[in-house]
Scaffold this motif. Structure first.
Motif, PDB file in Angstrom:
ATOM      1  N   SER A 115      -2.991  53.840  40.301  1.00 55.88           N
ATOM      2  CA  SER A 115      -3.911  52.750  40.664  1.00 55.88           C
ATOM      3  C   SER A 115      -4.257  52.769  42.149  1.00 55.88           C
ATOM      4  CB  SER A 115      -3.319  51.387  40.275  1.00 55.88           C
ATOM      5  OG  SER A 115      -3.119  51.317  38.879  1.00 55.88           O
ATOM      6  N   GLN A 116      -4.323  53.966  42.709  1.00 55.07           N
ATOM      7  CA  GLN A 116      -4.742  54.151  44.088  1.00 55.07           C
ATOM      8  C   GLN A 116      -6.214  54.574  44.105  1.00 55.07           C
ATOM      9  OE1 GLN A 116      -2.065  57.083  45.653  1.00 55.07           O
ATOM     10  NE2 GLN A 116      -0.254  55.782  45.466  1.00 55.07           N
ATOM     11  N   PRO A 117      -6.897  54.462  45.246  1.00 54.34           N
ATOM     12  CA  PRO A 117      -8.298  54.898  45.309  1.00 54.34           C
ATOM     13  C   PRO A 117      -8.433  56.380  44.958  1.00 54.34           C
ATOM     14  CG  PRO A 117      -7.720  53.582  47.231  1.00 54.34           C
ATOM     15  CD  PRO A 117      -6.434  53.859  46.508  1.00 54.34           C
ATOM     16  N   PHE A 118      -9.506  56.717  44.230  1.00 53.77           N
ATOM     17  CA  PHE A 118      -9.747  58.112  43.872  1.00 53.77           C
ATOM     18  C   PHE A 118     -11.246  58.349  43.737  1.00 53.77           C
ATOM     19  CE2 PHE A 118      -9.202  55.793  39.898  1.00 53.77           C
ATOM     20  CZ  PHE A 118     -10.246  56.251  39.104  1.00 53.77           C
ATOM     21  N   ASP A 119     -11.627  59.607  43.834  1.00 58.05           N
ATOM     22  CA  ASP A 119     -13.029  59.993  43.697  1.00 58.05           C
ATOM     23  C   ASP A 119     -13.422  59.896  42.222  1.00 58.05           C
ATOM     24  OD1 ASP A 119     -15.416  61.622  43.303  1.00 58.05           O
ATOM     25  OD2 ASP A 119     -15.094  62.347  45.343  1.00 58.05           O
ATOM     26  N   PRO A 120     -14.451  59.120  41.869  1.00 62.71           N
ATOM     27  CA  PRO A 120     -14.783  58.926  40.457  1.00 62.71           C
ATOM     28  C   PRO A 120     -15.344  60.163  39.758  1.00 62.71           C
ATOM     29  CG  PRO A 120     -16.415  57.879  41.860  1.00 62.71           C
ATOM     30  CD  PRO A 120     -15.305  58.309  42.762  1.00 62.71           C
ATOM     31  N   ALA A 121     -15.638  61.211  40.508  1.00 66.34           N
ATOM     32  CA  ALA A 121     -16.157  62.442  39.891  1.00 66.34           C
ATOM     33  C   ALA A 121     -15.122  63.557  39.876  1.00 66.34           C
ATOM     34  CB  ALA A 121     -17.413  62.910  40.626  1.00 66.34           C
ATOM     35  N   PHE A 122     -13.862  63.239  40.179  1.00 64.08           N
ATOM     36  CA  PHE A 122     -12.851  64.289  40.325  1.00 64.08           C
ATOM     37  C   PHE A 122     -12.666  65.111  39.061  1.00 64.08           C
ATOM     38  CE2 PHE A 122     -10.191  61.084  38.300  1.00 64.08           C
ATOM     39  CZ  PHE A 122      -9.348  61.851  37.503  1.00 64.08           C
ATOM     40  N   TYR A 123     -12.782  64.475  37.904  1.00 70.38           N
ATOM     41  CA  TYR A 123     -12.498  65.157  36.640  1.00 70.38           C
ATOM     42  C   TYR A 123     -13.424  66.347  36.406  1.00 70.38           C
ATOM     43  CZ  TYR A 123     -16.503  62.380  35.177  1.00 70.38           C
ATOM     44  OH  TYR A 123     -17.753  61.825  35.097  1.00 70.38           O
ATOM     45  N   PRO A 208     -15.684  50.437  44.283  1.00 71.25           N
ATOM     46  CA  PRO A 208     -14.370  50.770  43.709  1.00 71.25           C
ATOM     47  C   PRO A 208     -14.484  51.106  42.225  1.00 71.25           C
ATOM     48  CG  PRO A 208     -14.248  48.764  45.025  1.00 71.25           C
ATOM     49  CD  PRO A 208     -15.699  49.099  44.890  1.00 71.25           C
ATOM     50  N   VAL A 209     -13.603  51.973  41.764  1.00 61.49           N
ATOM     51  CA  VAL A 209     -13.617  52.388  40.362  1.00 61.49           C
ATOM     52  C   VAL A 209     -12.834  51.373  39.535  1.00 61.49           C
ATOM     53  CG1 VAL A 209     -13.090  54.228  38.741  1.00 61.49           C
ATOM     54  CG2 VAL A 209     -13.706  54.787  41.102  1.00 61.49           C
TER      55      VAL A 209
END
Length: 221
Positions: A115-123, A208-209
């Motif tokens: 539940s930390q910030p992450f890039d929404p396109a990482f996958y 935010p995601v």
């Protein structure tokens, strides 16, 4: 497994630190009678990646699932799968950019789990399984390419079956919806991704995601 490894030329297993059998069943996201039998997992490397260490895993649950469908030569399929994954190990060693993308995607996915910030396109830097479907670690990400509002129903397919899911009220893209209730889920999370629509605002200020867990409903029951 030891007998199979004895048939492998030494150059193919250089840097392979382990060949393991996992009980996991790994269904294909789209095709009902297809399962992932094995995987080569990069572990660590330096420089160009030529010193890459990998772990090769054969999925016993997937072998068993295919065997239940009809004639199945366990020994031959195990050899073909092992050979295929060892070739992947050699390909990884020759592709530094792919290794870096794999590592970054794994880090971002860890942040998602925490539940930390992450890039929404990482996958999209993970393994592409089929159009719009990606894999990072044991998690599978299904991209929704249609705009949708909160409270609406979305249809999706998984492993040859049709489902629908309601988008939680008040949810705004980008959003990651962890799917519960799939008949044959992946070993990790099955995630429906609702990407944000491209806009000039998104360039300057990233939203935010949102994350939520939702229950799917069978459409073909």
């Amino acid at each position: 497994m030891e007998r199979l490894l004895q048939r492998v030329p030494p150059a193919y297993v250089d840097g392979v630190v382990a060949v393991e059998v996992s009980p996991k069943t790994v269904p294909h996201p789209a095709r009902a009678e297809v399962y992932t039998l094995g995987e080569c997992i990069p572990l660590e490397w330096s420089g160009s990646g030529a010193d890459l260490h990998s772990r090769v895993v054969l999925y016993h649950g997937s072998f068993a699932a295919l065997a239940r469908l009809g004639d199945f030569d366990w020994r031959e399929e195990a050899w073909e799968t092992l050979s295929h994954e060892l070739r992947h190990h050699l390909e990884w060693r020759a592709n530094q950019a792919a290794l870096e993308a794999f590592d970054w995607a794994a880090e971002q996915n860890f942040a998602r789990h925490e539940s930390q910030p992450f890039d929404p396109a990482f996958y999209q830097s993970g393994e592409k399984l089929t159009n719009g479907v990606y894999k990072v670690d044991d998690d599978v990400f299904i991209e929704n390419d249609r705009g949708v509002g909160s409270g609406e129903w979305l249809e999706l397919a998984w492993h040859g079956r049709s489902y629908r899911v309601r988008v939680p009220g008040g949810l705004r893209a980008p959003a990651f919806l962890r799917l519960e209730g799939l008949v044959e889920p992946p070993p990790g999370d099955a995630v429906l991704v609702l990407p944000a629509r491209p806009s000039l605002f998104a360039v300057w200020r990233r939203r935010p995601v949102a994350q939520a867990t939702v229950m799917v409903e069978r459409r073909d029951a």
